[in-house]
Design a protein around this motif. Structure first.
Motif, mmCIF file in Angstrom:
data_model
loop_
_atom_site.group_PDB
_atom_site.id
_atom_site.type_symbol
_atom_site.label_atom_id
_atom_site.label_comp_id
_atom_site.label_asym_id
_atom_site.label_seq_id
_atom_site.Cartn_x
_atom_site.Cartn_y
_atom_site.Cartn_z
ATOM 1 N N ALA A 52 0.845 -1.194 0.000
ATOM 2 C CA ALA A 52 0.000 0.000 0.000
ATOM 3 C C ALA A 52 0.879 1.241 0.000
ATOM 4 C CB ALA A 52 -0.917 0.000 1.225
ATOM 5 N N ILE A 58 -6.547 6.775 -5.072
ATOM 6 C CA ILE A 58 -7.570 5.793 -5.427
ATOM 7 C C ILE A 58 -8.121 6.043 -6.828
ATOM 8 C CG2 ILE A 58 -9.889 4.997 -4.819
ATOM 9 C CD1 ILE A 58 -9.173 5.402 -1.921
ATOM 10 N N LYS A 61 -6.861 3.737 -9.433
ATOM 11 C CA LYS A 61 -6.843 2.313 -9.072
ATOM 12 C C LYS A 61 -7.042 1.414 -10.285
ATOM 13 C CE LYS A 61 -8.840 -1.117 -5.935
ATOM 14 N NZ LYS A 61 -8.912 -2.169 -6.979
ATOM 15 N N GLU A 62 -7.961 1.770 -11.162
ATOM 16 C CA GLU A 62 -8.194 0.941 -12.346
ATOM 17 C C GLU A 62 -6.951 0.871 -13.221
ATOM 18 O OE1 GLU A 62 -11.640 2.086 -14.504
ATOM 19 O OE2 GLU A 62 -13.036 1.642 -12.863
ATOM 20 N N ILE A 64 -3.871 1.150 -12.140
ATOM 21 C CA ILE A 64 -2.915 0.316 -11.413
ATOM 22 C C ILE A 64 -3.263 -1.161 -11.604
ATOM 23 C CG2 ILE A 64 -2.040 -0.304 -9.120
ATOM 24 C CD1 ILE A 64 -2.617 2.660 -8.335
ATOM 25 N N ASP A 65 -4.542 -1.481 -11.476
ATOM 26 C CA ASP A 65 -4.984 -2.869 -11.660
ATOM 27 C C ASP A 65 -4.676 -3.354 -13.074
ATOM 28 O OD1 ASP A 65 -5.893 -2.868 -9.077
ATOM 29 O OD2 ASP A 65 -8.004 -2.591 -9.598
ATOM 30 N N LYS A 108 0.147 -7.389 -4.448
ATOM 31 C CA LYS A 108 -1.012 -6.605 -4.852
ATOM 32 C C LYS A 108 -0.816 -5.169 -4.382
ATOM 33 C CE LYS A 108 -5.221 -5.689 -6.258
ATOM 34 N NZ LYS A 108 -5.541 -5.617 -7.691
ATOM 35 N N ILE A 110 -1.988 -1.455 -3.423
ATOM 36 C CA ILE A 110 -3.171 -0.784 -2.885
ATOM 37 C C ILE A 110 -2.926 0.727 -2.867
ATOM 38 C CG2 ILE A 110 -4.710 -0.531 -0.909
ATOM 39 C CD1 ILE A 110 -3.785 -3.289 0.054
ATOM 40 N N PRO A 111 -3.644 1.497 -3.685
ATOM 41 C CA PRO A 111 -3.538 2.960 -3.577
ATOM 42 C C PRO A 111 -4.295 3.439 -2.342
ATOM 43 C CG PRO A 111 -5.169 2.376 -5.227
ATOM 44 C CD PRO A 111 -4.573 1.073 -4.740
ATOM 45 N N SER A 154 -8.759 -4.203 4.099
ATOM 46 C CA SER A 154 -7.960 -5.166 3.344
ATOM 47 C C SER A 154 -7.527 -6.325 4.223
ATOM 48 C CB SER A 154 -6.734 -4.470 2.746
ATOM 49 O OG SER A 154 -7.106 -3.476 1.822
#
Length: 251
Positions: A52, A58, A61-62, A64-65, A108, A110-111, A154
């Protein structure tokens, strides 16, 4: 102060913690980012699964994913650091390399943060002084609450997850009367198994005076790589200090 240990071993420091907060005492030194990459490699081997980061909002986020799924689209993340975290060129590049390292390790990402424009709007209505006096709630307070909520969720949703979170020292620890640290907020949310590692010292990568005295140490410790129990600021959770050798540009 506790005894120094020149065997800087992150697995020893964190033990069985589920959440490790790595706190940088200044955003300027690029060395903190590369030290965090070293930490991630050790902590991934110890079973940590998520990374994180304060510096990621945030709202992307898309993106980043997508980058994590495909290995493509990192240019959006790099552009974000250049536009919003350009404390100096080396530091913004260091943040980019830190994200790349977490991704390459299979962690993984996390923003944590809100957009800069939202922070500016909040702080236009509420100054730090007024917020610390309890007259209003500034972006620092809201961000800490938001990050703690994301980290708590999370950890609770993914039972086997272990998180490394990277942020500035004055978010990790209490920074004032009302500017309560993420450490304390998480404890109030009934999250246990937390440790903090505070980075001090290191090369400035900007000018010779930016981080002078960050370590508050006398020679020869200024030039020594070590860790010790305890941190510059008190915390209700176990804390450690990692000191990087202090250097000046051109030295």
């Amino acid at each position: 102060m506790s005894k120094i240990n020149t065997d800087v071993n992150y697995r020893t420091m964190v033990g069985n913690a589920r959440l490790v907060i790595i706190a940088e005492s200044s955003h300027n030194p690029v060395s903190y980012k590369y030290e965090a990459i070293k930490a991630l490699k050790q902590l991934k081997a110890a079973g940590f699964t998520h990374f994180a980061m304060e510096m990621l909002p945030i709202k992307i986020k898309e993106k980043i994913d997508f980058y994590q799924r495909t290995g493509k689209g990192f240019d959006v993340i790099y552009k974000h650091f250049r536009e919003n975290w350009y404390w100096n060129g080396a530091a913004s590049t260091g943040y980019s390399e830190l994200v790349k390292a977490a991704n390459s390790l299979g962690m993984k990402i996390i923003p944590l943060d809100m957009p800069v424009e939202v922070m500016d709007k909040i702080d236009g209505r509420c100054s730090w002084e007024d917020a610390d006096g309890g007259l209003c709630t500034d972006s620092h307070i809201q961000r800490n609450q938001m990050w703690a909520s994301i980290l708590s969720s999370s950890l609770k949703i993914e039972k086997g997850s272990r998180i490394v979170a990277f942020m500035h020292r004055y978010h990790a620890f209490n920074a004032g009367n009302r500017h309560v640290g993420v450490d304390s907020i998480l404890l109030n949310l009934k999250i246990s198994g937390i440790s903090i590692i505070d980075y001090i010292g290191g090369m400035t990568c900007k000018d010779s005076g930016v981080c002078e005295g960050e370590g508050d140490l006398k020679k020869p410790l200024r030039e020594t790589y070590f860790y010790r129990k305890g941190a510059f600021l008190p915390s209700p959770v176990p804390s450690y200090t990692v000191h990087l050798p202090e250097q000046s540009l051109g030295k």
